[in-house]
Design a protein around this motif. Structure first.
Motif, PDB file in Angstrom:
ATOM      1  N   TYR A 129       0.832  -1.202   0.000  1.00  0.00           N
ATOM      2  CA  TYR A 129       0.000   0.000   0.000  1.00  0.00           C
ATOM      3  C   TYR A 129       0.862   1.246   0.000  1.00  0.00           C
ATOM      4  O   TYR A 129       0.628   2.204  -0.750  1.00  0.00           O
ATOM      5  CB  TYR A 129      -0.927   0.003   1.221  1.00  0.00           C
ATOM      6  CG  TYR A 129      -1.844   1.197   1.256  1.00  0.00           C
ATOM      7  CD1 TYR A 129      -2.999   1.225   0.479  1.00  0.00           C
ATOM      8  CD2 TYR A 129      -1.551   2.316   2.030  1.00  0.00           C
ATOM      9  CE1 TYR A 129      -3.841   2.321   0.481  1.00  0.00           C
ATOM     10  CE2 TYR A 129      -2.382   3.417   2.039  1.00  0.00           C
ATOM     11  CZ  TYR A 129      -3.528   3.421   1.265  1.00  0.00           C
ATOM     12  OH  TYR A 129      -4.351   4.524   1.252  1.00  0.00           O
ATOM     13  N   TRP A 130       1.885   1.231   0.833  1.00  0.00           N
ATOM     14  CA  TRP A 130       2.757   2.397   0.961  1.00  0.00           C
ATOM     15  C   TRP A 130       3.545   2.634  -0.321  1.00  0.00           C
ATOM     16  O   TRP A 130       3.610   3.756  -0.833  1.00  0.00           O
ATOM     17  CB  TRP A 130       3.711   2.183   2.137  1.00  0.00           C
ATOM     18  CG  TRP A 130       4.244   3.441   2.750  1.00  0.00           C
ATOM     19  CD1 TRP A 130       4.273   4.684   2.192  1.00  0.00           C
ATOM     20  CD2 TRP A 130       4.822   3.575   4.048  1.00  0.00           C
ATOM     21  NE1 TRP A 130       4.847   5.585   3.053  1.00  0.00           N
ATOM     22  CE2 TRP A 130       5.190   4.930   4.204  1.00  0.00           C
ATOM     23  CE3 TRP A 130       5.082   2.691   5.096  1.00  0.00           C
ATOM     24  CZ2 TRP A 130       5.804   5.418   5.366  1.00  0.00           C
ATOM     25  CZ3 TRP A 130       5.686   3.181   6.249  1.00  0.00           C
ATOM     26  CH2 TRP A 130       6.036   4.529   6.379  1.00  0.00           C
ATOM     27  N   VAL A 131       4.130   1.583  -0.878  1.00  0.00           N
ATOM     28  CA  VAL A 131       4.999   1.767  -2.040  1.00  0.00           C
ATOM     29  C   VAL A 131       4.203   2.221  -3.265  1.00  0.00           C
ATOM     30  O   VAL A 131       4.680   3.034  -4.060  1.00  0.00           O
ATOM     31  CB  VAL A 131       5.797   0.478  -2.346  1.00  0.00           C
ATOM     32  CG1 VAL A 131       4.945  -0.569  -3.057  1.00  0.00           C
ATOM     33  CG2 VAL A 131       7.032   0.794  -3.176  1.00  0.00           C
ATOM     34  N   THR A 132       2.977   1.738  -3.431  1.00  0.00           N
ATOM     35  CA  THR A 132       2.194   2.127  -4.606  1.00  0.00           C
ATOM     36  C   THR A 132       1.622   3.536  -4.480  1.00  0.00           C
ATOM     37  O   THR A 132       1.242   4.142  -5.483  1.00  0.00           O
ATOM     38  CB  THR A 132       1.052   1.128  -4.865  1.00  0.00           C
ATOM     39  OG1 THR A 132       0.274   0.951  -3.669  1.00  0.00           O
ATOM     40  CG2 THR A 132       1.600  -0.212  -5.306  1.00  0.00           C
ATOM     41  N   ASN A 133       1.566   4.061  -3.269  1.00  0.00           N
ATOM     42  CA  ASN A 133       1.143   5.454  -3.097  1.00  0.00           C
ATOM     43  C   ASN A 133       2.289   6.430  -3.307  1.00  0.00           C
ATOM     44  O   ASN A 133       2.120   7.462  -3.964  1.00  0.00           O
ATOM     45  CB  ASN A 133       0.553   5.656  -1.690  1.00  0.00           C
ATOM     46  CG  ASN A 133      -0.941   5.447  -1.654  1.00  0.00           C
ATOM     47  OD1 ASN A 133      -1.722   6.306  -2.050  1.00  0.00           O
ATOM     48  ND2 ASN A 133      -1.352   4.272  -1.182  1.00  0.00           N
ATOM     49  N   VAL A 134       3.454   6.125  -2.743  1.00  0.00           N
ATOM     50  CA  VAL A 134       4.527   7.115  -2.747  1.00  0.00           C
ATOM     51  C   VAL A 134       5.418   7.069  -3.983  1.00  0.00           C
ATOM     52  O   VAL A 134       6.062   8.068  -4.307  1.00  0.00           O
ATOM     53  CB  VAL A 134       5.412   6.991  -1.489  1.00  0.00           C
ATOM     54  CG1 VAL A 134       4.581   7.183  -0.234  1.00  0.00           C
ATOM     55  CG2 VAL A 134       6.168   5.675  -1.455  1.00  0.00           C
ATOM     56  N   THR A 135       5.464   5.928  -4.683  1.00  0.00           N
ATOM     57  CA  THR A 135       6.342   5.857  -5.859  1.00  0.00           C
ATOM     58  C   THR A 135       5.970   6.893  -6.921  1.00  0.00           C
ATOM     59  O   THR A 135       6.833   7.661  -7.368  1.00  0.00           O
ATOM     60  CB  THR A 135       6.351   4.445  -6.464  1.00  0.00           C
ATOM     61  OG1 THR A 135       6.841   3.527  -5.482  1.00  0.00           O
ATOM     62  CG2 THR A 135       7.251   4.373  -7.690  1.00  0.00           C
ATOM     63  N   PRO A 136       4.699   6.967  -7.351  1.00  0.00           N
ATOM     64  CA  PRO A 136       4.361   8.012  -8.332  1.00  0.00           C
ATOM     65  C   PRO A 136       4.550   9.421  -7.777  1.00  0.00           C
ATOM     66  O   PRO A 136       5.005  10.313  -8.485  1.00  0.00           O
ATOM     67  CB  PRO A 136       2.880   7.742  -8.643  1.00  0.00           C
ATOM     68  CG  PRO A 136       2.633   6.335  -8.209  1.00  0.00           C
ATOM     69  CD  PRO A 136       3.547   6.108  -7.044  1.00  0.00           C
ATOM     70  N   TYR A 137       4.213   9.605  -6.480  1.00  0.00           N
ATOM     71  CA  TYR A 137       4.311  10.948  -5.918  1.00  0.00           C
ATOM     72  C   TYR A 137       5.753  11.442  -5.876  1.00  0.00           C
ATOM     73  O   TYR A 137       6.046  12.564  -6.276  1.00  0.00           O
ATOM     74  CB  TYR A 137       3.708  10.996  -4.514  1.00  0.00           C
ATOM     75  CG  TYR A 137       3.887  12.358  -3.882  1.00  0.00           C
ATOM     76  CD1 TYR A 137       3.055  13.414  -4.249  1.00  0.00           C
ATOM     77  CD2 TYR A 137       4.925  12.608  -2.990  1.00  0.00           C
ATOM     78  CE1 TYR A 137       3.238  14.673  -3.715  1.00  0.00           C
ATOM     79  CE2 TYR A 137       5.113  13.874  -2.451  1.00  0.00           C
ATOM     80  CZ  TYR A 137       4.269  14.900  -2.818  1.00  0.00           C
ATOM     81  OH  TYR A 137       4.461  16.155  -2.319  1.00  0.00           O
ATOM     82  N   PHE A 138       6.655  10.613  -5.349  1.00  0.00           N
ATOM     83  CA  PHE A 138       8.045  11.042  -5.241  1.00  0.00           C
ATOM     84  C   PHE A 138       8.680  11.241  -6.605  1.00  0.00           C
ATOM     85  O   PHE A 138       9.455  12.178  -6.818  1.00  0.00           O
ATOM     86  CB  PHE A 138       8.856  10.026  -4.438  1.00  0.00           C
ATOM     87  CG  PHE A 138       8.800  10.263  -2.963  1.00  0.00           C
ATOM     88  CD1 PHE A 138       9.387  11.379  -2.407  1.00  0.00           C
ATOM     89  CD2 PHE A 138       8.143   9.376  -2.133  1.00  0.00           C
ATOM     90  CE1 PHE A 138       9.328  11.605  -1.042  1.00  0.00           C
ATOM     91  CE2 PHE A 138       8.083   9.593  -0.776  1.00  0.00           C
ATOM     92  CZ  PHE A 138       8.676  10.708  -0.217  1.00  0.00           C
TER      93      PHE A 138
END
Length: 414
Positions: free
Chosen positions: A228-237
């Motif tokens: 959940y965490w990685v799929t949220n922050v990867t595009p954002y970062f």
């Protein structure tokens, strides 16, 4: 969390200036952009291990001391390699802080407010990110301050937070896990609500064990919070770190201004999540926003050539709804693990998420160069879709539950 956002927000703004000043290649741009994220990867598990082993309180001071030294060192950077290693060290301290500060806060928070208080951490992160962007924008465009000073400004909030942390009490739940029940109850009666004090009876002395994260009891919880965490922050970062460059490549004349607007939208999304989380629950704030963010990125990938207005609106939609779902990355990790592995669980999830965030930050300039901006945005959309599907099947509803109930093995989705 404010400080974490501050150091990561500042690097995107000054990337063009330091690239020119230090003659950085695309590879070094990616490495420096991802340096703090790489540090968080190592710092998260280490901080979690020591937080579970020797306590939340002492580590809460140690990790920020390290960060403070790194912040000041940025004033004196002479080359790209120095900057990389300084920000790597700062990232390690921040990663440790996730695994120390979040368990400490969640273990003191009343059940009725726990989601709001944990979601506020994400608000603070985005405010720090936007604050660094806004401050750096003024300093770089209006008074043309050197990029070293802009990065080194993180020393100021770091010192303030360091002083505020002095005197923090130890977590009663951690004390009970170590058999120090009498000491724990004295602190709990002073700082916790009666209902949460009663919930402490479910805590038992336990030895911390990193392997327990991958046991049949807790593997689903570990898998869920990591993905959940990685799929949220990867595009954002990936997009956020290079927002000025991305927007300029998409045809916007002033990428810096556009990026600043996007950061304001992100803050609004995180604030909305904070106020809604105890009313609508965790699942409704985790799943639908991920689908909407994916659609926005598809629109950018397919229609970026049409007009700059479509680009900016789509980025605003993505930024708002990505911020809502990302707010849950500050809630779920602290809730789904028991006390004896809560630090380790948050630390491991932090590290795992930063693999994706660092990879996205490192790969984005190379992907834009090799595949084009449209294809790069479609890949980012696919990552959002993956997160939405995983959340649909595994995201628990923990609204209003005691911490002992939320940290029970993840058996089914409510």
């Amino acid at each position: 969390m404010f400080i974490d956002g501050f150091i990561l927000g500042g690097i995107g703004l000054v990337m063009p200036a330091l690239t020119s000043d230090l003659s950085l290649s695309a590879t070094w741009q990616g490495l420096i952009g991802a340096s703090a994220l790489i540090g968080i990867f190592f710092g998260g598990p280490l901080g979690g291990y020591f937080a579970d082993k020797i306590g939340r309180k002492p580590m809460f001071i140690v990790d920020l001391s390290i960060f403070l030294v790194g912040s000041a060192a940025q004033f004196f950077v002479a080359d790209g390699m120095q900057l990389f290693f300084i920000r790597l060290l700062m990232g390690m301290a921040i990663g440790a802080d996730y695994a120390i500060g979040w368990p400490l806060l969640v273990e003191f928070s009343p059940a009725r407010l726990r989601g709001k208080l944990m979601a506020f951490q994400e608000v603070a992160w985005y405010v720090g990110y936007m604050g660094a962007y806004a401050l750096g924008y003024v300093m770089s465009t209006a008074i043309h301050v050197d990029w070293r000073i802009i990065l080194g400004m993180s020393t100021v909030p770091s010192l303030i937070v360091f002083l505020l942390r002095l005197g923090t009490p130890e977590s009663p739940r951690w004390l009970i896990s170590k058999g120090r029940t009498e000491e724990a109850m004295a602190i709990a009666k002073e700082f916790m609500e009666e209902e949460d004090v009663r919930d402490l009876q479910h805590e038992k002395p336990q030895r911390p064990s990193f392997r327990k994260l991958f046991s049949p009891q807790y593997f689903k919880s570990t898998f869920f919070v990591c993905m959940y965490w990685v799929t949220n922050v990867t595009p954002y970062f990936a997009i956020g770190t290079f927002a000025p460059i991305v927007l300029e490549n998409l045809g916007m004349e002033d990428g810096l201004t556009g990026a600043l607007v996007l950061n304001g939208v992100v803050v609004a999304g995180s604030v909305a999540a904070m106020f809604l989380i105890e009313k609508v629950g965790r699942r409704k704030l985790s799943i639908p926003p991920m689908w909407i963010a994916a659609v926005a990125l598809v629109a950018i990938g397919l229609f970026s050539h049409v007009s700059p207005a479509i680009i900016l609106v789509s980025f605003m939609v993505f930024s708002f709804f990505n911020a809502i779902s990302t707010a849950l990355t500050g809630v779920y990790p602290g809730e789904v693990f028991p006390t004896e592995i809560r630090g380790a669980g948050v630390g491991f999830a932090t590290a795992f998420s930063r693999v994706g965030a660092a990879a996205g930050t490192f790969i984005l300039p190379l992907s834009v160069q090799g595949l084009g901006i449209g294809t790069t945005m479609l890949i980012a959309a696919a990552i959002c879709v993956l997160g939405a599907v995983i959340s649909q099947y595994l995201a628990p509803e923990t609204k209003g539950l005691s911490l002992s109930a939320t940290s029970a093995p993840l058996a089914k989705v409510n």
